[in-house]
Enzyme design. Sequence first.
Site, PDB file in Angstrom:
ATOM      1  N   HIS A   4       2.370   3.822  -2.060  1.00 24.84           N
ATOM      2  CA  HIS A   4       1.716   4.211  -0.730  1.00 24.84           C
ATOM      3  C   HIS A   4       0.579   5.116  -1.017  1.00 24.84           C
ATOM      4  CE1 HIS A   4       1.672   5.337   3.593  1.00 24.84           C
ATOM      5  NE2 HIS A   4       1.186   6.604   3.003  1.00 24.84           N
ATOM      6  N   GLU A   5       1.004   6.353  -1.575  1.00 26.13           N
ATOM      7  CA  GLU A   5       0.090   7.320  -1.966  1.00 26.13           C
ATOM      8  C   GLU A   5      -0.991   7.021  -2.790  1.00 26.13           C
ATOM      9  OE1 GLU A   5       0.413  10.072  -0.438  1.00 26.13           O
ATOM     10  OE2 GLU A   5       2.293   9.582   0.648  1.00 26.13           O
TER      11      GLU A   5
ATOM     12  N   HIS B 151      -3.875   5.466  -0.898  1.00 28.67           N
ATOM     13  CA  HIS B 151      -4.818   6.411  -0.272  1.00 28.67           C
ATOM     14  C   HIS B 151      -5.775   6.869  -1.041  1.00 28.67           C
ATOM     15  CE1 HIS B 151      -2.992   7.452   3.705  1.00 28.67           C
ATOM     16  NE2 HIS B 151      -1.684   7.623   3.280  1.00 28.67           N
TER      17      HIS B 151
ATOM     18  N   GLU C  34      -2.725   5.432   7.877  1.00 28.19           N
ATOM     19  CA  GLU C  34      -1.338   4.997   7.390  1.00 28.19           C
ATOM     20  C   GLU C  34      -0.866   3.791   7.475  1.00 28.19           C
ATOM     21  OE1 GLU C  34       0.717   7.300   5.924  1.00 28.19           O
ATOM     22  OE2 GLU C  34      -0.937   8.824   6.120  1.00 28.19           O
TER      23      GLU C  34
END
Length: 308
Positions: free
Chosen positions: A130-131, A134, A199
């Site tokens: 997930h990071e 980003h 998100e």
Amino acid sequence: MSFARTALLMAAMTALFLFFGLMLGGEAGMLIALLVAAGLNFMAYWRADKIVLSMHGAREVTKHDAPELVSIVERLSRRAGLPMPKVYIVDDAQPNAFATGRNPENAAVAATTGLLRLLSHDEVEGVMAHELAHVKNRDTLTMTITATIAGAISMLANFALFFGGNRNNPLGIIGTILMMILAPMAAMLVQMAISRTREFAADREGAEICGQPLALASALARLHQGARTTVSERAEQNPATAHMFIVNPLSGRSFDSLFSTHPRMEERIMRLEDMAERGGFTRPARGRSAGSSVPETHTSGKSRGPWG
């Protein structure tokens, strides 16, 4: 679609900046604020990652210090086609994580000690993916710029408070007072909308990177519960960075509201579970049954993570 929506929201933020700057401070006030905002943007572009990491007391780690965590990030970075980012650990009991950096070549990912103690290997993979999403989407730069513009709008409101605003404002003194109140609120709403949009996108792409939507869903459920029950003193001291974390780190704000920096956790988990069903992913997170978003209940104080 998410990139287009983000661009529109940022354009709305810029329009708010210009409009309220003109109405509150006149041309001179808007020019001063614009120059200050440009300086803040320049500093944020080059130093934002170091500032945020320092705020949270993050320490860089290598394979010698945290072999499993660094190996996970290294493997996922290759899958995502990204340069290997720097890896940090934050000494914080609250389970959480964030990414920072102006571009993929100057990126960093950080996990708290609370996260490493709580999550399984597969769940940590989901969070780190997930990071990295980003980083890949350059969301950290987008959020930094948006936060800077929002801060400039608030600064214009303060300018009007101390100097009386633009006396030629066609709305009169009452209109000026109303704009002093509404300008920062409007900027915050746009900022929150951008954060929520990114998100969802990071959840989707993170699940694709790690290949385990259910592992990420399980991790989100655990982190959400952990953030609700464990206060992060550093996050409370630096609320402006809350939107950078995978789950809201601020106490008393775990509920979803108009001003929340994160989408409803139930919706994030539901989207990941739907993605798993549609995409044919077959590798569930370790220690949980496939298809379930409810975290296991721990009856002992022992860590279930591989770093315990």
